[in-house]
Enzyme design. Structure first.
Site, PDB file in Angstrom:
ATOM      1  CB  ALA A   9      -0.910  -0.010   1.224  1.00  0.00           C
ATOM      2  CB  VAL A  12       4.116   1.699  -6.808  1.00  0.00           C
ATOM      3  CG1 VAL A  12       3.640   0.994  -8.072  1.00  0.00           C
ATOM      4  CG2 VAL A  12       5.394   2.468  -7.093  1.00  0.00           C
ATOM      5  CG  ASP A  33       1.682  -2.270   3.371  1.00  0.00           C
ATOM      6  OD1 ASP A  33       2.046  -1.761   2.291  1.00  0.00           O
ATOM      7  OD2 ASP A  33       2.464  -2.400   4.351  1.00  0.00           O
ATOM      8  NE  ARG A 152       9.322   6.589 -15.730  1.00  0.00           N
ATOM      9  CZ  ARG A 152       9.622   5.857 -14.675  1.00  0.00           C
ATOM     10  NH1 ARG A 152      10.433   4.817 -14.809  1.00  0.00           N
ATOM     11  NH2 ARG A 152       9.139   6.155 -13.492  1.00  0.00           N
ATOM     12  CG  HIS A 176      11.701  -2.208 -15.486  1.00  0.00           C
ATOM     13  ND1 HIS A 176      11.346  -1.037 -16.120  1.00  0.00           N
ATOM     14  CD2 HIS A 176      11.368  -2.023 -14.174  1.00  0.00           C
ATOM     15  CE1 HIS A 176      10.824  -0.193 -15.236  1.00  0.00           C
ATOM     16  NE2 HIS A 176      10.833  -0.770 -14.042  1.00  0.00           N
TER      17      HIS A 176
HETATM   18  N1  APR Z   1       3.690  -7.756   2.572  1.00  0.00           N
HETATM   19  C1  APR Z   1       2.937  -6.683   2.242  1.00  0.00           C
HETATM   20  N2  APR Z   1       3.450  -5.455   2.077  1.00  0.00           N
HETATM   21  C2  APR Z   1       4.754  -5.289   2.276  1.00  0.00           C
HETATM   22  C3  APR Z   1       5.612  -6.370   2.628  1.00  0.00           C
HETATM   23  C4  APR Z   1       5.024  -7.650   2.772  1.00  0.00           C
HETATM   24  N3  APR Z   1       5.741  -8.721   3.081  1.00  0.00           N
HETATM   25  N4  APR Z   1       6.867  -5.885   2.731  1.00  0.00           N
HETATM   26  C5  APR Z   1       6.810  -4.572   2.451  1.00  0.00           C
HETATM   27  N5  APR Z   1       5.546  -4.201   2.179  1.00  0.00           N
HETATM   28  C6  APR Z   1       5.015  -2.879   1.870  1.00  0.00           C
HETATM   29  C7  APR Z   1       5.588  -1.786   2.742  1.00  0.00           C
HETATM   30  O1  APR Z   1       5.003  -1.780   4.038  1.00  0.00           O
HETATM   31  C8  APR Z   1       5.232  -0.545   1.924  1.00  0.00           C
HETATM   32  O2  APR Z   1       4.002   0.021   2.324  1.00  0.00           O
HETATM   33  O3  APR Z   1       5.344  -2.481   0.543  1.00  0.00           O
HETATM   34  C9  APR Z   1       5.140  -1.062   0.485  1.00  0.00           C
HETATM   35  C10 APR Z   1       6.140  -0.467  -0.460  1.00  0.00           C
HETATM   36  O4  APR Z   1       5.825   0.867  -0.591  1.00  0.00           O
HETATM   37  P1  APR Z   1       6.911   2.035  -0.808  1.00  0.00           P
HETATM   38  O5  APR Z   1       7.995   1.867   0.198  1.00  0.00           O
HETATM   39  O6  APR Z   1       6.170   3.323  -0.872  1.00  0.00           O
HETATM   40  O7  APR Z   1       7.539   1.666  -2.229  1.00  0.00           O
HETATM   41  P2  APR Z   1       6.940   2.021  -3.681  1.00  0.00           P
HETATM   42  O8  APR Z   1       7.501   3.316  -4.131  1.00  0.00           O
HETATM   43  O9  APR Z   1       5.481   1.830  -3.668  1.00  0.00           O
HETATM   44  O10 APR Z   1       7.625   0.896  -4.564  1.00  0.00           O
HETATM   45  C11 APR Z   1       7.269  -0.450  -4.427  1.00  0.00           C
HETATM   46  O11 APR Z   1       7.535  -0.970  -6.742  1.00  0.00           O
HETATM   47  O12 APR Z   1       8.314   0.311  -8.508  1.00  0.00           O
HETATM   48  C12 APR Z   1       8.645  -0.649  -7.547  1.00  0.00           C
HETATM   49  O13 APR Z   1      11.005  -0.247  -7.148  1.00  0.00           O
HETATM   50  C13 APR Z   1       9.715  -0.153  -6.593  1.00  0.00           C
HETATM   51  O14 APR Z   1      10.193  -2.297  -5.624  1.00  0.00           O
HETATM   52  C14 APR Z   1       9.514  -1.079  -5.439  1.00  0.00           C
HETATM   53  C15 APR Z   1       8.002  -1.296  -5.451  1.00  0.00           C
END
Ligand code: APR
Length: 313
Positions: A9, A12, A33, A152, A176
């Site tokens: 959550a 992305v 999440d 992009r 990618h």
């Molecule tokens: N189960 C569920 N959610 C999880 C888990 C898990 N085991 N581990 C981590 N998360 C959640 C985190 O709590 C966090 O809310 O994944 C989320 C990731 O969100 P962000 O840190 O905001 O990262 P984001 O920018 O969304 O990118 C997510 O997508 O584009 C790719 O490179 C980017 O690998 C990254 C992913």
């Protein structure tokens, strides 16, 4: 009735869930999440936009309770660490492999017929890993990278040509990664006319270079990796599936001899419809593009090998 689960959550995942909800792409969108209350909060906030936007999508946020994701048609995986400035996507492999493995396994227990889209980086090895551990057929598990990279490429081409972005057609294939993706200039058109008729070689070279580091540029500006376009690209792929649009979307697909490759997941143009990857299109490439594709394959294979070294595969 259609249901989509978005795992993760964060920036992305929440953006993707938001777009799916406000476009009413699915009847129900579940966001999940591991962080207590986080997905619940995001979905409550999104629900409170619905009367303002005149939409009516069922939105559900949950903390780690996969039973709420049961019978999803599509599962979108965004959980994991994003990049920090100066990092490559490949550097995320150690942490994100464990996360992707566990969330995909949990989600499929409750939605055994779902189509799975991988967004977590490094996206090509994460797709390869998820495909191997689940044993799903290649049409049902693939990665979203090409949709984003192509959007992009389109952005930089429209800026360089100073034209309407929606009049540009183009695609990015290969890995990618900043050095592995291949923006296909030979296939890029402005209203069906090759872009080479409207811009110099020098300008187009810069467009290609800017596209390749498109993600890194944003990470430098934002301090973390981008989310509006990655989230929108995820929603775009989901929409092509649920509405059976059969759009041609460059996607990270397990190859079975296409482009002369096997045992690899890498970006190639694919028809995306209700059955997921319905067809891989084998398009002609210039000699230069073929050489770049071979190089990209080698780089992705090297990253896949790391999965074995770190014992997740
Ligand atoms: N189960 C569920 N959610 C999880 C888990 C898990 N085991 N581990 C981590 N998360 C959640 C985190 O709590 C966090 O809310 O994944 C989320 C990731 O969100 P962000 O840190 O905001 O990262 P984001 O920018 O969304 O990118 C997510 O997508 O584009 C790719 O490179 C980017 O690998 C990254 C992913």
């Amino acid at each position: 009735m259609s249901k989509v689960t978005v795992i993760g959550a964060g920036n992305v995942g929440a953006t993707c869930a938001n777009i799916l909800a406000i476009k009413e792409t699915a009847n129900e969108v579940v966001l999940i999440d591991i962080k207590e209350g986080f997905a619940e909060g995001k979905m409550l906030d999104i629900f409170q936009t619905e009367s303002l936007l005149d939409v009516d999508t069922k939105v559900v946020g949950v903390t780690n309770d996969y039973s709420k994701t049961a019978n999803s048609d599509v599962i979108v995986v965004t959980s994991g660490l994003p990049r920090k400035p100066g990092m490559t996507r490949e550097e995320l492999i150690g942490v994100n492999a464990g996360i992707v493995k566990s969330v995909v396994t949990s989600a499929l227990e409750f939605s055994p017929n779902a189509i799975v889209i991988i967004i977590s980086n490094p996206m090509d090895p994460m797709t390869y890993l998820a495909g191997k551990i689940t044993g799903l057929p290649k049409n049902r598990i693939f990665g979203m990278g090409g949709a984003l990279d192509s959007a992009r490429f389109k952005c930089y081409l429209s800026k360089a040509l100073d034209v309407n972005i929606n009049d540009i057609e183009c695609m990015v294939i290969g890995g990618h990664g900043d050095t592995t993706m291949i923006p296909l200039l030979s296939k890029a058109t402005y209203k069906g006319v090759p872009v080479t008729e409207f811009a110099s070689e020098e300008v187009l070279k810069k467009v290609v270079a800017d596209t390749m580091v498109g993600g890194a540029t944003l990470t430098g500006l934002l301090g973390t990796s981008a989310w509006y376009a990655p989230g929108a690209a995820g929603a775009y792929v989901v929409e092509s599936i649920l509405k059976d649009q059969k759009k041609v979307i460059p996607s990270c697909v397990a190859l079975d001899g296409e482009y002369g490759q096997t045992d690899i997941c890498i970006g190639v143009p694919a028809v995306i419809g209700r059955n997921g990857v319905e067809k891989v299109l084998e398009i002609s490439l210039t000699d230069e593009e073929k050489a770049l594709f071979e190089k990209s394959v080698e780089a992705v294979r090297a990253t896949n090998a790391v999965l074995k070294e770190i014992n997740v595969l």
